[in-house]
Design a protein around this motif. Structure first.
Motif, short mmCIF file in Angstrom:
data_model
loop_
_atom_site.label_atom_id
_atom_site.label_comp_id
_atom_site.label_asym_id
_atom_site.label_seq_id
_atom_site.Cartn_x
_atom_site.Cartn_y
_atom_site.Cartn_z
N ALA A 174 77.35 65.36 59.00
CA ALA A 174 78.24 64.22 59.26
C ALA A 174 79.38 64.19 58.24
N SER A 175 80.56 63.81 58.72
CA SER A 175 81.75 63.77 57.87
C SER A 175 82.12 62.34 57.49
N ILE A 176 83.05 62.23 56.57
CA ILE A 176 83.65 60.95 56.18
C ILE A 176 85.12 61.02 56.55
N ASN A 177 85.58 60.06 57.34
CA ASN A 177 86.97 60.04 57.79
C ASN A 177 87.80 59.18 56.84
N SER A 178 88.93 59.72 56.41
CA SER A 178 89.80 59.00 55.49
C SER A 178 91.15 58.77 56.14
N ASN A 179 91.45 57.52 56.45
CA ASN A 179 92.75 57.15 57.03
C ASN A 179 93.08 57.93 58.30
N LYS A 180 92.09 58.27 59.08
CA LYS A 180 92.19 58.93 60.39
C LYS A 180 92.57 60.42 60.33
N PHE A 181 93.40 60.81 59.37
CA PHE A 181 93.93 62.17 59.38
C PHE A 181 93.33 63.09 58.32
N SER A 182 92.43 62.58 57.51
CA SER A 182 91.81 63.41 56.47
C SER A 182 90.30 63.27 56.56
N LEU A 183 89.60 64.32 56.14
CA LEU A 183 88.15 64.35 56.30
C LEU A 183 87.47 64.97 55.09
N PHE A 184 86.47 64.28 54.56
CA PHE A 184 85.47 64.95 53.73
C PHE A 184 84.49 65.54 54.74
N ALA A 185 84.73 66.77 55.16
CA ALA A 185 84.06 67.29 56.35
C ALA A 185 82.80 68.09 56.03
N ARG A 186 82.92 69.06 55.16
CA ARG A 186 81.80 69.96 54.92
C ARG A 186 80.75 69.32 54.00
N GLU A 187 79.53 69.80 54.10
CA GLU A 187 78.39 69.42 53.25
C GLU A 187 77.64 68.18 53.71
N GLY A 188 78.10 67.48 54.76
CA GLY A 188 77.30 66.40 55.32
C GLY A 188 77.30 65.10 54.55
N PHE A 189 78.39 64.83 53.82
CA PHE A 189 78.39 63.63 52.97
C PHE A 189 78.45 62.33 53.77
N GLY A 190 78.83 62.39 55.04
CA GLY A 190 78.74 61.21 55.88
C GLY A 190 77.30 60.72 56.00
N ALA A 191 76.35 61.66 55.98
CA ALA A 191 74.93 61.28 56.04
C ALA A 191 74.48 60.62 54.74
N VAL A 192 75.09 60.99 53.61
CA VAL A 192 74.77 60.32 52.35
C VAL A 192 75.22 58.87 52.41
N MET A 193 76.44 58.64 52.92
CA MET A 193 76.90 57.25 53.09
C MET A 193 75.97 56.50 54.04
N GLY A 194 75.62 57.14 55.15
CA GLY A 194 74.75 56.49 56.13
C GLY A 194 73.40 56.14 55.56
N SER A 195 72.86 57.01 54.71
CA SER A 195 71.54 56.76 54.11
C SER A 195 71.56 55.53 53.21
N LYS A 196 72.75 55.16 52.75
CA LYS A 196 72.89 53.99 51.89
C LYS A 196 73.30 52.74 52.67
N ASN A 197 73.36 52.85 54.00
CA ASN A 197 73.83 51.76 54.86
C ASN A 197 75.26 51.35 54.51
N LEU A 198 76.03 52.30 54.04
CA LEU A 198 77.42 52.05 53.66
C LEU A 198 78.34 52.57 54.77
N LYS A 199 78.95 51.70 55.51
CA LYS A 199 79.79 52.09 56.64
C LYS A 199 81.18 52.53 56.20
N ALA A 200 81.73 51.86 55.19
CA ALA A 200 83.12 52.15 54.83
C ALA A 200 83.43 51.73 53.40
#
Length: 642
Positions: A174-200
């Protein structure tokens, strides 16, 4: 302590479990010895994340750093750095992208988030005001919807970094979207945010950034900007963005197909993904990261055809084509863009999702899995409809999508039998390139050695290119290779197809120069090759007042690399066997352009690794850092731990 130029001087710590926040000073040691970005992140991660912490543990820390040049008018300095224990590697990894620069204007160089909220929340930062707010109404919404809702609430000048449903459901890529046009894409850090119940995370700030020597800093930045805008490729970068590299990638064997069973198919650039069509029928505008004179991201609006009027926000058109268009052989612009847009909305990395589906399709072709395993779906190469139907299933972990959500490495482990041998990954991370079909350059060797998994540490100098001594010498001077090491690199070639120089020894210096770009916040696109180590050291010194030459600032990058390695070793990882490539690279030939390319045997990689470790001052047999090297880098406290 007087404020140092370029740095806000503070770290913001947020504990989601306790719903508390506090600030601490950014120490002189961190600024002077680790610079910023993954450098500072690595040192803090070593201190705050315990060995063997799981990615989904509340004790896993999210570390976000805004490097010192970000927030100034240094051209191309707009990148933030993210670090945490990765769901893919199971250890410390990092990602970078444009965005979240407002953290610096709010007064923070670093944001460290730990704990886990008891319900969905988002983090709001406005200067000294830090709030943890309810995100129940945002949970389940895609990344674009979430960004729009938060922009409507606060204003589109605020930075928004958020996850989609894939992050909420802990998809390992899972990725983290930054201002629609940028992405912390690789390594699955969106799942780290999700595991913390942190949406944004939403951020805005009104504070100034100090500059130690304003006139010198302006002079250096103005000269760099003129050099960038005077580059012969600048107009093409403005018009095409990363699409400019597609022809070179195709010619150089950098576009593997069908889970790396084949080399690139004919006509990728000439027939299926043409420049003129992109400019005339698809591109609707260019988007820049902060302080960038180029603007290589694109607003898309499709003209004509089945998707007439459809819009999308693309961070990297080349990645879109590499993955959906080439790896999965979807041979037209509209469908690849629609797949990428859907992927961005649900919040997943293009490379990992496509490589995982490609892996599954190969297993399906080989009869290792069947329609009983795929919920009755027929896995067919080139099918955009298949990809678009799988994206939501993966993001929501529904049926077959739950297996795919694990990524190719863990998927293979779960299936068992012969499946694991076809998983093309290093350290749990699927690979972008196939080193068998291209020049074996430092970028290719870094697929084996990078601490974050199968990813090249630098993609701008020798990727797919034979480097002669005449071209290599000025390059080595530019990236700060010491003169005595230049001679060793040129006079001890490692054989193979790399053009007569020592690839593993040069890789060490590629690692550190790329780290310097990341740690100062400068983009690594090839248009920014005007930034050599000497120039970056001068700009950093004028900005901060901390005087450093190229040798000294690159030493800081070596220090960072050793801390990342030490983090792995402390957790029982980091040994030589982890730096070996996938079985496919070592045992199978691959065909491209009618030619058969040989595998790269383990014995050859073993010999190259020995030289790489030796150049790093590590134990050449095990690949582990030595006490002597750590102490030379003023890391004696870490040496004691190991």
């Amino acid at each position: 302590m007087a404020k140092i130029g370029g740095y806000a001087g503070k770290i913001l710590y947020v504990d989601l479990t306790r719903r508390t926040s506090e600030t601490k000073p950014l120490s002189q040691d961190l600024m002077s010895n680790f610079i910023g970005g993954p450098g500072i992140n690595a040192k803090l991660a070593y201190e705050v994340i315990k060995p063997k912490t799981e990615f989904s543990s509340p004790e896993n820390a999210m570390l976000i750093n805004i490097p010192p040049l970000v927030g100034t008018f240094a051209p191309g300095a707009g990148r933030a750095s993210f670090m945490a224990v990765s769901p893919q590697t199971g250890t410390l990894a990092y990602s970078g992208t444009g965005g979240l620069y407002n953290l610096k204007f709010a007064g923070y160089d670093e944001l460290v988030i730990t704990g886990k909220a008891d319900k969905p929340v988002y983090l709001k930062i406005l200067d000294d005001e830090v709030e943890i707010l309810d995100a129940s109404d945002l949970w389940g919404k895609d990344a674009m919807e979430t960004t729009d809702i938060l922009w409507d609430k606060y204003g589109d000048e605020w930075n928004v970094a958020c996850i989609g449903p894939a992050g909420e459901n802990l998809v390992r890529y899972a990725s983290i979207n930054s201002n629609k046009f940028s992405l912390f894409a690789r390594e699955g850090f969106g799942a780290v945010m999700g595991s913390k119940n942190l949406k944004a995370i939403v951020a805005w700030g009104t504070k100034d950034i100090e500059i130690a020597d304003r006139s010198r800093f302006r002079e250096l930045c103005d000269t760099a900007r003129k050099d960038i805008m005077g580059d012969r490729y600048f107009p093409a970068w403005r018009a095409l963005g990363s699409l400019l590299g597609l022809g070179h990638f195709e010619r150089s064997g950098l576009l593997p197909v069908k889970n790396q069973q084949e080399g690139c198919y004919e006509g990728v650039h000439g027939n299926f993904f043409k420049n003129a069509e992109f400019i005339g029928r698809l591109k609707n505008g260019d988007v820049s990261c902060m302080a960038c004179p180029v603007g290589c991201k694109h607003a898309i609006k499709i003209k004509g055809g089945d998707y007439d009027g459809k819009v999308a926000s693309l961070s990297c058109i080349l990645s879109t084509i590499q993955t959906f268009g080439v790896t999965y052989t979807i041979k037209n612009y509209e469908e690849t863009i629609m797949c990428a847009d859907l992927c961005d909305r649900y919040g997943m990395d293009y490379f990992s999702i496509v490589n995982t589906i490609a892996y599954a399709t190969e297993l399906y072709d080989k009869g290792i899995i069947s329609q009983k395993d795929t919920d009755g779906m027929l896995l067919e190469w080139g099918s955009a409809d298949l990809i678009k139907s799988l994206i939501p299933k993966i993001a929501l972990r529904q049926g077959f999508g739950d297996l795919l959500a694990e990524g190719c490495y863990r998927m293979g482990q779960r299936i068992g039998g012969d499946a694991p041998k076809y998983a093309v990954h290093v350290k749990g991370v699927d690979t972008i390139y196939d080193p068998r079909t291209t020049i074996f350059s430092p970028e290719m060797f870094a697929l084996y050695t990078n601490t974050k998994g199968a990813y090249p540490t630098l993609q701008t100098f020798s990727l797919g290119t034979v480097m002669s001594p005449e071209t290599l010498k000025p390059l080595m001077r530019m990236i700060g290779v010491p003169e005595d090491r230049q001679e060793v690199i040129l006079n001890t070639p490692t054989g193979g197809n790399e053009g007569g120089y020592n690839v593993p020894r040069l890789t060490k210096y590629y690692d550190e120069f790329y780290g310097l770009l990341d740690s100062t916040g400068i983009c690594a696109r090839s248009i920014y090759n005007v930034f050599g180590a000497d120039r970056i050291a001068e700009i950093y010194s004028a900005l901060t007042g901390i005087k450093k030459n190229a040798r000294e600032i690159l030493r800081d990058m070596e220090r960072r690399w050793n801390v990342e390695k030490a983090f792995k070793v402390r957790g029982g990882l980091g040994k030589k066997e982890e730096d070996m490539g996938p079985k496919r690279w070592m045992t199978e030939t691959v065909k491209w352009k009618g030619e058969e390319f040989s595998p790269i045997p383990q014995e050859r990689i073993d010999a190259l690794l020995t030289e790489y470790y030796d150049e790093r001052g590590w134990d050449s047999a095990s690949g582990l850092p030595t006490k002597r090297r750590l102490e030379e880098l003023q890391l004696g406290d870490i040496a004691k731990d190991l």
